[in-house]
Write an enzyme that holds these catalytic residues in place. Sequence first.
Site, PDB file in Angstrom:
ATOM      1  N   GLU A  43      12.675  56.681   4.481  1.00  0.00           N
ATOM      2  CA  GLU A  43      11.368  57.112   4.979  1.00  0.00           C
ATOM      3  C   GLU A  43      11.457  58.167   6.080  1.00  0.00           C
ATOM      4  O   GLU A  43      10.440  58.761   6.456  1.00  0.00           O
ATOM      5  CB  GLU A  43      10.589  55.900   5.482  1.00  0.00           C
ATOM      6  N   GLU A  96      29.363  42.379  -2.111  1.00  0.00           N
ATOM      7  CA  GLU A  96      29.257  42.236  -0.661  1.00  0.00           C
ATOM      8  C   GLU A  96      30.581  41.806  -0.046  1.00  0.00           C
ATOM      9  O   GLU A  96      30.836  42.046   1.130  1.00  0.00           O
ATOM     10  CB  GLU A  96      28.168  41.214  -0.303  1.00  0.00           C
TER      11      GLU A  96
END
Length: 314
Positions: free
Chosen positions: A85, A116
Site C-alpha cells: 500500500e 516457514e
Amino acid sequence: MPVLPSGETGGERCDDTADVVTTDEAMFADAVLVSYRRAIASVAAVTSDIRAAALRLAAIWRAGGRLVYAGAGSSGLAAAEDAAELPGTFGLDQSRIAIVLPGGTAEPFRIDSAAEDDAAAGARSIVELGDLSGDAVIAVSASGSTPFTVAAAAEARRRSAFVIGIAHRPASQLLALADAPILLESGEEALRGSTRLAAGAAQKAALGMLSSLMGLELGHIHQGLMVNLKADNAKLRERAHGIVATIADVSDAKAAAALREAGGDVKPAVLIACGIPSMSEAVGWLAAAEGRIDGALRRARGSGIRGEGPNKGA
C-alpha cells in the site's frame, strides 16, 4: 500462561473462551473483541518504540535506501499488505520496496506452512537482494522464532541493514537480533492456535502506524491528508482535487486548474493553488523545504512571493 507445545505460533489458550460452547456465537464474538482490544493496547504501550523506528525509516528512505518487509504465514501477509500500500498511499517508488515471503511473491495468499521452517530459504532471499548497507528490513513473526523470518533478519543484520523486529514473545530470537525490537504483548488468542486475530490485529496496527509515521516525517501527510498519493484512477483523482481544495482553501475549479498545471502532482498543486505562480517554482520551493508543503509555503511567503497561478479567477 499455557501455550501450545511447539511455542511457534503464539497460540495461547484464552481464558475468555475456555468454557464457551463452540456454537455460542455471541459469547465467542465478545471474546474475540476482548482480544482485539488487548491487541490495540499492546500497540499503544510501545508507541515510542514505533516512533523511533519510523524516524529511522524516514532517514533511510530519504538517503535512497530500500524498505524490505519479511515474514511468513499470517505475519508475512500482514507485512506484505503494508508494503503493497505504500506506493499508492505515499507515492513511494515501488522499485525500492521489497517483500520477502517463503516461496516468493508469485502466490502471496497461498500459505505454505512447511516453508516457514526453511531457514536457509530465508537467508537466501536476503542474499538475493544484494547490498543492504543502506536499507531497512522490517521482519514480522508472532512467535519471534519462525526459522524463515529469523534467518532473513539475521542475514540482513550481517549485511548491515537496519533491522526492525516485530514479535509477541519477550526474549525471542527476532527481538534479540533486531536493531529496533518492537514487542507487542497482545496476550491470549480467542481462537487457540491461531495468530491471525489478536496478534494479526496488533501487527497490522503497528505496521500501519510505523509506515504512516514514516510518511509523516517524509512530508507526505499534511493536515491528516495524503499529499503524495498516486492518483492513478478516477477515485484517487477526485480525492486529489479534494486534498488540494482543502489545504489551499480554494474552490474545486481552482484545485482542478492547479492540478492540471502540476500534472496531477498534489504537493506542487497545493502550492500553485495557494499562489506560487508556476510548476517549476513550486518544485523549487518544495525541494528547499525537503518536500514539506508547510515549510515550502512558509519559505515562499517569507520571500514575498504572491504569484497568480492558473487558479486566478477560476
